[in-house]
Design an enzyme around this catalytic site. Sequence first.
Site, short mmCIF file in Angstrom:
data_model
loop_
_atom_site.label_atom_id
_atom_site.label_comp_id
_atom_site.label_asym_id
_atom_site.label_seq_id
_atom_site.Cartn_x
_atom_site.Cartn_y
_atom_site.Cartn_z
N GLY A 532 48.28 48.14 52.06
CA GLY A 532 49.43 47.31 51.71
C GLY A 532 49.62 46.22 52.74
O GLY A 532 49.23 46.38 53.90
N VAL A 533 50.20 45.12 52.30
CA VAL A 533 50.46 44.00 53.19
C VAL A 533 51.89 43.57 52.98
O VAL A 533 52.37 43.55 51.86
CB VAL A 533 49.52 42.82 52.87
CG1 VAL A 533 49.74 41.68 53.84
CG2 VAL A 533 48.08 43.26 52.88
N GLY A 534 52.55 43.27 54.06
CA GLY A 534 53.93 42.81 53.91
C GLY A 534 54.30 41.90 55.05
O GLY A 534 53.48 41.64 55.93
N GLY A 535 55.53 41.43 55.01
CA GLY A 535 55.99 40.52 56.03
C GLY A 535 55.93 41.13 57.43
O GLY A 535 55.73 40.44 58.42
N PHE A 536 56.08 42.43 57.49
CA PHE A 536 56.11 43.13 58.77
C PHE A 536 54.72 43.29 59.35
O PHE A 536 54.57 43.60 60.50
CB PHE A 536 56.69 44.52 58.53
CG PHE A 536 55.97 45.20 57.40
CD1 PHE A 536 56.46 45.07 56.11
CD2 PHE A 536 54.79 45.89 57.61
CE1 PHE A 536 55.77 45.63 55.05
CE2 PHE A 536 54.11 46.44 56.56
CZ PHE A 536 54.59 46.31 55.28
N ASN A 538 50.69 45.10 58.28
CA ASN A 538 49.91 45.82 57.28
C ASN A 538 50.28 47.29 57.20
O ASN A 538 50.79 47.86 58.15
CB ASN A 538 48.43 45.73 57.61
CG ASN A 538 47.91 44.31 57.42
OD1 ASN A 538 48.47 43.54 56.66
ND2 ASN A 538 46.84 44.00 58.11
N LYS A 553 52.35 52.05 59.04
CA LYS A 553 52.89 50.70 58.88
C LYS A 553 52.97 50.08 60.26
O LYS A 553 53.73 50.52 61.11
CB LYS A 553 54.30 50.84 58.28
CG LYS A 553 54.77 49.67 57.49
CD LYS A 553 56.07 50.05 56.79
CE LYS A 553 56.49 48.99 55.80
NZ LYS A 553 57.74 49.33 55.14
N ASP A 649 65.39 46.28 46.12
CA ASP A 649 64.12 45.85 45.54
C ASP A 649 63.54 46.99 44.70
O ASP A 649 62.42 47.42 44.91
CB ASP A 649 63.16 45.40 46.64
CG ASP A 649 62.03 44.50 46.11
OD1 ASP A 649 62.17 44.02 44.97
OD2 ASP A 649 61.05 44.29 46.82
#
Length: 872
Positions: A532-536, A538, A553, A649
């Site tokens: 997964g990839v996010g603003g924070f 990977n 995370k 969300d």
Amino acid sequence: MEKNPRGPPTKPPLSRSSPMAILLVLFSLLIATPTAPVLVAAASSSAVFFTPQDNFLIGCGSGKAVTHLDGRVFITDQNSGKYFSSNGRDVMVSVPSANVPSPIYLSARIFIEEATFKLPMTRPGWHWIRLHFFPLSNNEFDLQNAKFTVTTDTLVLLREFSIKDNNNTNGWFFNEFLVNVTTERLSIKFSPVKGGPAFINAIEVVSAPDILITDTGSTLFPVGQFNGLSTQSYQTMYRLNVGGPELTSQNDTLGRTWALDGQYQAHKELGKNVSVAPTVIKYPEGGSPLIAPQSVYASAVEMGSANVASPNFNVTWNLDIDLAYQYLIRLHFCDIISKSLNDLYFNVYINGKTAISGIDLSTLTGGLATAFYKDFVVNSSMVSSPLSIQIGPWTQGTGAINALLNGLEVLKMNNSVGSLDGEFSVDGKSANGVNKGTVAAVGFAMMFGAFVGLGAVAVKWQKRPQGWEKRNSFSSWLLPLHAGDSSFMNSKNSLGSRKSQFFSSTTGLGRYFSFAELTDATKNWDANAVIGVGGFGNVYYGELDDGTKVAVKRGNPQSEQGINEFQTEIQMLSKLRHRHLVSLIGYCDENTEMILVYEFMSNGPLRDHLYGKDLTPLSWKQRLEICIGAARGLHYLHTGAAQGIIHRDVKTTNILLDELFIAKMADFGLSKDAPTSEQNHVSTAVKGSFGYLDPEYFRKQQLTDKSDVYSFGVVLLEVLCARPALNPALPREQVNLAEWAMQWKRKGLLEKIIDPLLAGAINPESMKKFAEAAEKCLADYGVDRPTMGDVLWNLEYALQLQEASLQGKVEDEKKASDPIVSPASVVPVAASTPDNRPISSPEQVRNPAEVPVIHEHSGTEMFAQYATLSGR
Ligand SMILES: *[C@@H]1O[C@H](CO)[C@@H](O)[C@H](O)[C@H]1NC(C)=O
Ligand SMILES: *[C@@H]1O[C@H](CO)[C@@H](O)[C@H](O)[C@H]1NC(C)=O
Ligand SMILES: *[C@@H]1O[C@H](CO)[C@@H](O)[C@H](O)[C@H]1NC(C)=O
Ligand SMILES: *[C@@H]1O[C@H](CO)[C@@H](O)[C@H](O)[C@H]1NC(C)=O
Ligand SMILES: *[C@@H]1O[C@H](CO)[C@@H](O)[C@H](O)[C@H]1NC(C)=O
Ligand SMILES: *[C@@H]1O[C@H](CO)[C@@H](O)[C@H](O)[C@H]1NC(C)=O
Ligand SMILES: *[C@@H]1O[C@H](CO)[C@@H](O)[C@H](O)[C@H]1NC(C)=O
């Protein structure tokens, strides 16, 4: 649609009523809310004046005060010894006249050696630094060939800057920087290069409003988010009043200039100027003319259909940029062309990638001629030079074939050594040798690709409660902690050597992991392990020594302050424990790392099991159980924790399934404390994902737990119909699942659009109950929506109905003569607590013999259970 005597009158769908009526309704609604005065004030104020607390305007070398075009008076530096010191000779020069727009360019101070302006600051925060240059001709020095470096204590503004290479055709120019000053004194040092002189005609150091840049500002939702914008420094590269006249410092209370855009348009014949009177431009609630004045929004370039055969094309702006830097791109929009709401949908591309798909400004802002802006952060991995910004029609739409852009700003961001010019820091350290990838140490993920068709939006002009940033800055980390699973607590590294004071004084925080251990677990942060990839940062798949599978995370390194907030966040999370929330196993905060380790959910997101992935389809019973699990998780967030939490969300990708298909809510990335009773909503940025967003939240930007309920209604429909919440590839009326399905529901024909795989296997009564629950969740007004507790009860009931019919079929097979159990005679089983009810595994589903027995209840008992469950 249900009428609710408590609520406002049920509003007809936006698309079917006149804009005026809608505005009136909205207006009357807003009047009724406590925040209304803000909106009214913002909307009615045609001119807003900003008074900077720090306001240094220095005319260099002039010997007397000079008045700039905009009326601001620049004091002389002649007797300002208190601000200015030089290591060697400095010379004042001036000319009586020249072809310059302002007298501030008619004089200059020239330095042979290093010279420093030291300016006392009264207020920390954003400041403009504007350096004005005009190489005056004089007998002694050749200013055309001047070359010098300009730095602050920590930041390189200009390095070995050559006037010759930078003058515009007029000869005069200025450079503008936006810097968050946190020290009591700001130094601006001029260092001549190779004996050549340095010079400066005028300096501005002026406070800018805090709202100009927000810390977690630039985002591409749902996942891309750049944190830490407030710690960056910026240089303005382009600021264009698209389609409109040039605006100078006279026209902008922040002293900004907005240039013409024409020279940057790739094919000028494709664009067409449009404009309205600036006074008609409104700002949304919490919006401000300080972001950009009305004159910027009052003009735009739209698609100029007169010159082209096909109506389907893009209007393009090309801007040269230096790819060694990251950029903050701010796009300003304002629908000044539509005749009605919801008539203009368009796309925006950045370097050929979809940045926004199907943007509908009237929905975002709640009206026409209302200002809106959106920030993007890009670097060379996303863009090339020239940077190309394109607008084009959203071809799936049936509305107007058009698109528009009102304003465009491109701000260069400092690199890792604190420079806006060159690879060297103030003290000469080089960024060289540092590989380019690590230059962007602050994490952000621009999921342009994944974003197609799912334009999501952050309205950033929110009025935010005190402490909002603090509570939210690590919101991406919001994940519930594991309830002290002993196998983890007792493991050898439990609360390891480096645990901080903070953690040691708190219980239930899970296990402490060393960085080395997690490096091993993730095979050295193998790119193939990224799930997964996010603003924070990977999320990695990992396996601990003992074989436990985990999701890791890893946040990007941040400041010391960041760590503190991270720890505060964990403490808050420790309050959340639930079977239907993804569990946090532990954390690592070694060497400013911010890593959370949580349970691995082997069956991944619910969405993958509904469509698009060719996995074994879920039975209706499984789907009901998953929905019930998710509803319990949300119910717990809303009511069970020490203080209510709004997920913000809710969607099928945030409902994860473990190996037994037990549903758990994940990624409280946008979570935020629910309002307390005195304050019924949390006014904040509209976050979340398109297709799931509560329309009321959109309009009012006020968050309540009913916003989650709305999103959950969309989830229910997605589960029933097995299609995305938003699918722009479909004909207009089908794009939005919630709208489309509710149309069928009203016609009483919902069964026509359900997942074909369910046809025949779904008990009609169970489906009816389920669909009713979804419809109630999707009520226009939050007050009309049920609580998650109510939803939960309805879903339980739907499950009972389904099980009864399964039971009926089993009985049927046993004794073919018995009639099928009539759904009407079925009522729910005695309620266990919502949190403990076991959920059947897929095996159980496949084995009808294990279906729980249905107990007989009277209607009164049933009501009593309902009352208990829904907390009435
Ligand atoms: C700078 O100004 C000089 C003199 O006005 C001119 O000859 C030169 O071409 C200018 N340079 C640029 C890059 O415009
Ligand atoms: C400026 O930076 C400091 C520290 O990095 C931060 O606390 C502050 O909020 C920033 N100011 C603004 C206006 O963003
Ligand atoms: C649009 O407006 C700008 C600024 O007023 C002007 O320079 C430009 O020529 C106009 N373009 C067209 C196509 O009229
Ligand atoms: C900008 O300000 C000047 C001076 O007040 C004024 O003449 C001009 O009309 C303004 N331009 C716009 C576009 O408002
Ligand atoms: C508009 O630009 C985007 C990105 O460059 C491209 O994918 C799209 O095909 C263009 N649309 C048209 C109609 O040319
Ligand atoms: C810009 O400088 C700040 C410190 O002033 C630093 O925290 C930040 O990481 C730098 N930006 C980039 C992109 O490296
Ligand atoms: C650009 O951003 C991407 C995504 O966050 C990052 O992986 C990459 O390292 C950055 N590249 C540069 C040159 O900063």
